[in-house]
Design a protein around this motif. Sequence first.
Motif, PDB file in Angstrom:
ATOM      1  N   TYR A   1      -0.705  -0.909 -46.063  1.00  0.00           N
ATOM      2  CA  TYR A   1      -1.623  -1.989 -45.733  1.00  0.00           C
ATOM      3  C   TYR A   1      -2.106  -2.709 -46.982  1.00  0.00           C
ATOM      4  O   TYR A   1      -2.272  -3.929 -46.989  1.00  0.00           O
ATOM      5  CB  TYR A   1      -2.813  -1.445 -44.939  1.00  0.00           C
ATOM      6  N   LEU A   2      -2.329  -1.963 -48.058  1.00  0.00           N
ATOM      7  CA  LEU A   2      -2.765  -2.604 -49.302  1.00  0.00           C
ATOM      8  C   LEU A   2      -1.663  -3.479 -49.881  1.00  0.00           C
ATOM      9  O   LEU A   2      -1.897  -4.637 -50.239  1.00  0.00           O
ATOM     10  CB  LEU A   2      -3.165  -1.528 -50.322  1.00  0.00           C
ATOM     11  N   LEU A   3      -0.454  -2.922 -49.973  1.00  0.00           N
ATOM     12  CA  LEU A   3       0.645  -3.658 -50.603  1.00  0.00           C
ATOM     13  C   LEU A   3       1.139  -4.821 -49.745  1.00  0.00           C
ATOM     14  O   LEU A   3       1.793  -5.728 -50.261  1.00  0.00           O
ATOM     15  CB  LEU A   3       1.800  -2.696 -50.904  1.00  0.00           C
ATOM     16  N   SER A   4       0.839  -4.794 -48.460  1.00  0.00           N
ATOM     17  CA  SER A   4       1.232  -5.919 -47.609  1.00  0.00           C
ATOM     18  C   SER A   4       0.439  -7.171 -47.941  1.00  0.00           C
ATOM     19  O   SER A   4       0.835  -8.281 -47.591  1.00  0.00           O
ATOM     20  CB  SER A   4       1.030  -5.550 -46.132  1.00  0.00           C
ATOM     21  N   GLY A   5      -0.714  -6.972 -48.613  1.00  0.00           N
ATOM     22  CA  GLY A   5      -1.522  -8.115 -49.011  1.00  0.00           C
ATOM     23  C   GLY A   5      -2.516  -8.577 -47.973  1.00  0.00           C
ATOM     24  O   GLY A   5      -3.242  -9.543 -48.204  1.00  0.00           O
ATOM     25  N   GLU A   6      -2.580  -7.880 -46.830  1.00  0.00           N
ATOM     26  CA  GLU A   6      -3.487  -8.298 -45.767  1.00  0.00           C
ATOM     27  C   GLU A   6      -4.893  -7.749 -45.934  1.00  0.00           C
ATOM     28  O   GLU A   6      -5.825  -8.226 -45.303  1.00  0.00           O
ATOM     29  CB  GLU A   6      -2.924  -7.848 -44.409  1.00  0.00           C
ATOM     30  N   HIS A   7      -5.048  -6.699 -46.764  1.00  0.00           N
ATOM     31  CA  HIS A   7      -6.332  -6.035 -46.878  1.00  0.00           C
ATOM     32  C   HIS A   7      -6.621  -5.677 -48.328  1.00  0.00           C
ATOM     33  O   HIS A   7      -5.711  -5.536 -49.148  1.00  0.00           O
ATOM     34  CB  HIS A   7      -6.360  -4.752 -46.040  1.00  0.00           C
ATOM     35  N   GLY A   8      -7.925  -5.513 -48.629  1.00  0.00           N
ATOM     36  CA  GLY A   8      -8.331  -4.984 -49.915  1.00  0.00           C
ATOM     37  C   GLY A   8      -8.328  -3.473 -49.890  1.00  0.00           C
ATOM     38  O   GLY A   8      -7.762  -2.847 -48.992  1.00  0.00           O
ATOM     39  N   VAL A   9      -9.007  -2.869 -50.859  1.00  0.00           N
ATOM     40  CA  VAL A   9      -8.991  -1.412 -50.981  1.00  0.00           C
ATOM     41  C   VAL A   9      -9.640  -0.746 -49.774  1.00  0.00           C
ATOM     42  O   VAL A   9      -9.014   0.044 -49.061  1.00  0.00           O
ATOM     43  CB  VAL A   9      -9.705  -0.978 -52.285  1.00  0.00           C
ATOM     44  N   THR A  10     -10.907  -1.056 -49.520  1.00  0.00           N
ATOM     45  CA  THR A  10     -11.593  -0.416 -48.397  1.00  0.00           C
ATOM     46  C   THR A  10     -11.025  -0.889 -47.060  1.00  0.00           C
ATOM     47  O   THR A  10     -10.961  -0.112 -46.100  1.00  0.00           O
ATOM     48  CB  THR A  10     -13.098  -0.708 -48.450  1.00  0.00           C
TER      49      THR A  10
ATOM     50  N   SER B   1      -5.627  -3.002 -57.510  1.00  0.00           N
ATOM     51  CA  SER B   1      -6.086  -2.582 -56.188  1.00  0.00           C
ATOM     52  C   SER B   1      -5.471  -1.240 -55.816  1.00  0.00           C
ATOM     53  O   SER B   1      -6.139  -0.375 -55.224  1.00  0.00           O
ATOM     54  CB  SER B   1      -5.719  -3.631 -55.133  1.00  0.00           C
ATOM     55  N   PHE B   2      -4.196  -1.054 -56.179  1.00  0.00           N
ATOM     56  CA  PHE B   2      -3.525   0.226 -55.927  1.00  0.00           C
ATOM     57  C   PHE B   2      -4.208   1.356 -56.694  1.00  0.00           C
ATOM     58  O   PHE B   2      -4.425   2.449 -56.156  1.00  0.00           O
ATOM     59  CB  PHE B   2      -2.051   0.124 -56.322  1.00  0.00           C
ATOM     60  N   VAL B   3      -4.560   1.088 -57.950  1.00  0.00           N
ATOM     61  CA  VAL B   3      -5.268   2.099 -58.751  1.00  0.00           C
ATOM     62  C   VAL B   3      -6.599   2.448 -58.097  1.00  0.00           C
ATOM     63  O   VAL B   3      -6.953   3.626 -57.952  1.00  0.00           O
ATOM     64  CB  VAL B   3      -5.490   1.599 -60.193  1.00  0.00           C
ATOM     65  N   GLY B   4      -7.342   1.428 -57.682  1.00  0.00           N
ATOM     66  CA  GLY B   4      -8.630   1.668 -57.034  1.00  0.00           C
ATOM     67  C   GLY B   4      -8.474   2.436 -55.737  1.00  0.00           C
ATOM     68  O   GLY B   4      -9.263   3.355 -55.448  1.00  0.00           O
ATOM     69  N   LEU B   5      -7.473   2.071 -54.938  1.00  0.00           N
ATOM     70  CA  LEU B   5      -7.228   2.766 -53.682  1.00  0.00           C
ATOM     71  C   LEU B   5      -6.887   4.236 -53.926  1.00  0.00           C
ATOM     72  O   LEU B   5      -7.387   5.131 -53.222  1.00  0.00           O
ATOM     73  CB  LEU B   5      -6.080   2.094 -52.931  1.00  0.00           C
ATOM     74  N   SER B   6      -6.042   4.497 -54.919  1.00  0.00           N
ATOM     75  CA  SER B   6      -5.636   5.870 -55.224  1.00  0.00           C
ATOM     76  C   SER B   6      -6.839   6.717 -55.625  1.00  0.00           C
ATOM     77  O   SER B   6      -6.982   7.868 -55.190  1.00  0.00           O
ATOM     78  CB  SER B   6      -4.592   5.875 -56.347  1.00  0.00           C
ATOM     79  N   ILE B   7      -7.715   6.154 -56.459  1.00  0.00           N
ATOM     80  CA  ILE B   7      -8.895   6.892 -56.906  1.00  0.00           C
ATOM     81  C   ILE B   7      -9.836   7.152 -55.740  1.00  0.00           C
ATOM     82  O   ILE B   7     -10.318   8.278 -55.538  1.00  0.00           O
ATOM     83  CB  ILE B   7      -9.625   6.120 -58.023  1.00  0.00           C
ATOM     84  N   LEU B   8     -10.089   6.123 -54.940  1.00  0.00           N
ATOM     85  CA  LEU B   8     -11.010   6.262 -53.817  1.00  0.00           C
ATOM     86  C   LEU B   8     -10.479   7.248 -52.785  1.00  0.00           C
ATOM     87  O   LEU B   8     -11.235   8.093 -52.262  1.00  0.00           O
ATOM     88  CB  LEU B   8     -11.241   4.895 -53.169  1.00  0.00           C
ATOM     89  N   ALA B   9      -9.179   7.166 -52.490  1.00  0.00           N
ATOM     90  CA  ALA B   9      -8.581   8.085 -51.525  1.00  0.00           C
ATOM     91  C   ALA B   9      -8.625   9.524 -52.033  1.00  0.00           C
ATOM     92  O   ALA B   9      -8.897  10.455 -51.272  1.00  0.00           O
ATOM     93  CB  ALA B   9      -7.138   7.674 -51.232  1.00  0.00           C
ATOM     94  N   ALA B  10      -8.353   9.710 -53.333  1.00  0.00           N
ATOM     95  CA  ALA B  10      -8.389  11.054 -53.909  1.00  0.00           C
ATOM     96  C   ALA B  10      -9.786  11.655 -53.810  1.00  0.00           C
ATOM     97  O   ALA B  10      -9.950  12.836 -53.481  1.00  0.00           O
ATOM     98  CB  ALA B  10      -7.928  11.013 -55.363  1.00  0.00           C
ATOM     99  N   ILE B  11     -10.814  10.828 -54.068  1.00  0.00           N
ATOM    100  CA  ILE B  11     -12.196  11.308 -53.976  1.00  0.00           C
ATOM    101  C   ILE B  11     -12.527  11.676 -52.532  1.00  0.00           C
ATOM    102  O   ILE B  11     -13.124  12.727 -52.258  1.00  0.00           O
ATOM    103  CB  ILE B  11     -13.172  10.242 -54.499  1.00  0.00           C
ATOM    104  N   GLY B  12     -12.106  10.821 -51.598  1.00  0.00           N
ATOM    105  CA  GLY B  12     -12.386  11.090 -50.190  1.00  0.00           C
ATOM    106  C   GLY B  12     -11.727  12.365 -49.703  1.00  0.00           C
ATOM    107  O   GLY B  12     -12.348  13.170 -48.997  1.00  0.00           O
ATOM    108  N   VAL B  13     -10.456  12.555 -50.064  1.00  0.00           N
ATOM    109  CA  VAL B  13      -9.740  13.763 -49.658  1.00  0.00           C
ATOM    110  C   VAL B  13     -10.368  15.000 -50.298  1.00  0.00           C
ATOM    111  O   VAL B  13     -10.521  16.053 -49.664  1.00  0.00           O
ATOM    112  CB  VAL B  13      -8.248  13.660 -50.029  1.00  0.00           C
ATOM    113  N   MET B  14     -10.748  14.875 -51.575  1.00  0.00           N
ATOM    114  CA  MET B  14     -11.355  16.002 -52.283  1.00  0.00           C
ATOM    115  C   MET B  14     -12.663  16.416 -51.615  1.00  0.00           C
ATOM    116  O   MET B  14     -12.917  17.612 -51.405  1.00  0.00           O
ATOM    117  CB  MET B  14     -11.619  15.628 -53.743  1.00  0.00           C
TER     118      MET B  14
END
Length: 246
Positions: A144-153, A108-121
Amino acid sequence: MEREADVSGILSQTIETVGAAGRSVIVYVLVLGLLSGFGALFGFVSMDDNLFSMRLFEGGFDTETVGMLGALFGLANLAVFVIASYFLLTQMMAAMGRPMHAGARFWSFVGLSILAAIGVMIGFVFLVIPGIIVMVRWSAANGYLLSGEHGVTGSLGASWKATDGHGLSIFGAGLLIWIGLAVLSSGVVMGVGISGSGNMLSPMFALAITLSSIVESFSNAVSFAFSIAVFHLLAPTDTSVADVFE
């Protein structure tokens, strides 16, 4: 003392996060720095740290690729960076009393990092300012992701909502941190340029790359601490993170 999510509070919380996870920060910085130094010693890392880059020889540029071994080393280096970054973030969360409660969240962290990088770009493509806005509003997403309360989006959405009204403070604190890290790295960059003006396969070049990578890795660690600090200040610790939006 409970801090406010203003510039001073965010800066103080970032420093506290780095200090609380100090041992993990040191391990992170040394592992990535020494790995790059090893690659430089054997010719796997070039001056600009790209797989297809220009090497410096006797003051001139020679446009060569680093070869198959260099490409493999680059992929291994990227994998170590991602794993080490995830480990460091989890340690920072635990140090702040916010350990994960939903098991491993690596992919999930990998997915979040990729999605965030695309959004910022994409944001930076549209005249820079939208990219800065996205960076600010998603700055708490790792927590928020690492807390376990939410998914990537969900983590991106939770960060966007939580940072509403705090954008200028987050931007101001982030800008001050960026300036400080830029000043710190400027001397090392000059040293790398001087040391790299000779043969790449030399201990001095490897030392220069190692020092440069150590500073870069420390900058990354501070950036991660900044994201955890923003999350820690905006998400209450005494109730579920989800309660923020109720």
